[in-house]
Design an enzyme around this catalytic site. Structure first.
Site, mmCIF file in Angstrom:
data_model
loop_
_atom_site.group_PDB
_atom_site.id
_atom_site.type_symbol
_atom_site.label_atom_id
_atom_site.label_comp_id
_atom_site.label_asym_id
_atom_site.label_seq_id
_atom_site.Cartn_x
_atom_site.Cartn_y
_atom_site.Cartn_z
ATOM 1 N N SER A 245 0.831 -1.194 0.000
ATOM 2 C CA SER A 245 0.000 0.000 0.000
ATOM 3 C C SER A 245 0.876 1.259 0.000
ATOM 4 O O SER A 245 1.720 1.431 -0.870
ATOM 5 C CB SER A 245 -0.965 -0.045 1.195
ATOM 6 O OG SER A 245 -1.960 0.942 1.089
ATOM 7 N N ASP B 106 -10.209 -4.105 -5.805
ATOM 8 C CA ASP B 106 -9.608 -3.442 -4.654
ATOM 9 C C ASP B 106 -10.237 -2.064 -4.527
ATOM 10 O O ASP B 106 -10.076 -1.212 -5.407
ATOM 11 C CB ASP B 106 -8.089 -3.335 -4.863
ATOM 12 C CG ASP B 106 -7.341 -2.702 -3.690
ATOM 13 O OD1 ASP B 106 -7.988 -2.125 -2.799
ATOM 14 O OD2 ASP B 106 -6.103 -2.798 -3.674
ATOM 15 N N HIS C 174 -7.572 -5.306 -0.419
ATOM 16 C CA HIS C 174 -6.360 -4.489 -0.476
ATOM 17 C C HIS C 174 -5.164 -5.161 0.196
ATOM 18 O O HIS C 174 -4.085 -4.569 0.228
ATOM 19 C CB HIS C 174 -6.651 -3.136 0.208
ATOM 20 C CG HIS C 174 -5.608 -2.090 -0.024
ATOM 21 N ND1 HIS C 174 -5.215 -1.671 -1.276
ATOM 22 C CD2 HIS C 174 -4.856 -1.377 0.859
ATOM 23 C CE1 HIS C 174 -4.286 -0.752 -1.163
ATOM 24 N NE2 HIS C 174 -4.036 -0.550 0.114
#
Length: 267
Positions: A95, A217, A245
């Site tokens: 991320s 996502d 995610h």
């Protein structure tokens, strides 16, 4: 300051193997990597850590000014590499840490020679010719909700971020991780994460790069993975048969296999 203690640094895998450093995302800690580590540890030296403000990192080292920008988190990564005298490192970032990795690689190319970007997003806010997945108003509302009631926000948002409604234990794990983070520190990290725009930084990447995305996502839609691939010359985009995610939790075998394949191909 003892960097290993500050960032709760842990090493596993082959002592003489090539080094893989794994960096977690917002609201998480190194435990989020635990399901992919065994497959990597067979051939690599794996370095795990927690950012200051997360997990079991030393909270006394917290500096709001430092961690109000992605550069502060990149400094954590590089100071760990310096402390352990690591070179020719593969930096895997989940991320927001994918963008932290971009900054770290630009600052210390002698240490970081490959990037693995798991569910990356250089900018979460839609712009002309760019889809980040959120409007500016969406992000403002998200941050306002997070700042007014962090625990309530965590309980509501973590299952959405994780997806995989048929496996509620995954959403619960992410909720627990979010809730274990100090709310004041989490608010700073959240603003740093969701208001950052690293699109120009992608153009500085010159090392072999793997981009892993999930086919669905809510945080990083498919257009983002395509944008990152198109912006980093020679990068490789792999779409995992996974939703949510956090593929290192929802699809650990596929995630580990993709990373191993990339590392094997790039030496």
């Amino acid at each position: 300051m003892n960097i290993r203690r500050r960032n709760n640094v842990n090493l596993t895998g082959r002592a003489d193997g090539p080094v893989v450093v794994l960096a977690h995302g917002f609201g998480c800690d190194q435990n989020m990597w635990r399901l992919v580590v065994p497959a990597l540890a067979e051939n690599y030296r794996v370095v795990l850590f927690d950012y200051v403000g997360s997990g079991k990192a030393d909270p006394s080292a917290w500096d709001e000014r430092r961690y109000s920008s992605l550069e502060g988190y990149a400094r954590d990564v590089l100071e760990i590499c310096e402390e352990l005298d690591l070179r020719d490192v593969t930096l895997g970032g989940h991320s927001v840490s994918a963008m932290v990795g971009v900054l770290a690689a630009a600052k210390a190319p002698q240490r970081i020679s490959r990037l693995v970007m798991v569910a990356p997003s250089p900018c979460y806010i839609d712009d002309e010719g760019y889809r980040g997945g959120f409007s500016a108003e969406d992000i403002d509302e998200l941050l306002e909700s997070l700042e007014s009631n962090y625990l309530g926000w965590s309980a509501a948002m973590a299952p959405v971020i994780m997806s995989n409604a048929d496996r509620p234990e995954l959403g619960q794990e992410l909720t627990t991780s979010f809730c274990a983070t100090d709310p004041d520190m989490a608010r700073v990290f959240a603003r740093t994460t969701f208001l950052s725009d690293s699109r120009q930084d992608l153009k500085t990447v010159t090392v072999p790069t793997l981009i892993l995305e999930c086919r669905q996502d809510v945080i990083a839609p498919p257009e983002v993975g395509t944008y990152v691939r198109d912006t980093i010359p020679g990068s490789r985009l792999v779409t995992l048969e996974a939703t949510g995610h956090c593929p290192q939790l929802s699809a650990p075998q596929a995630t580990a296999q993709a990373i191993n394949d990339f590392l094997g191909a790039t030496g």
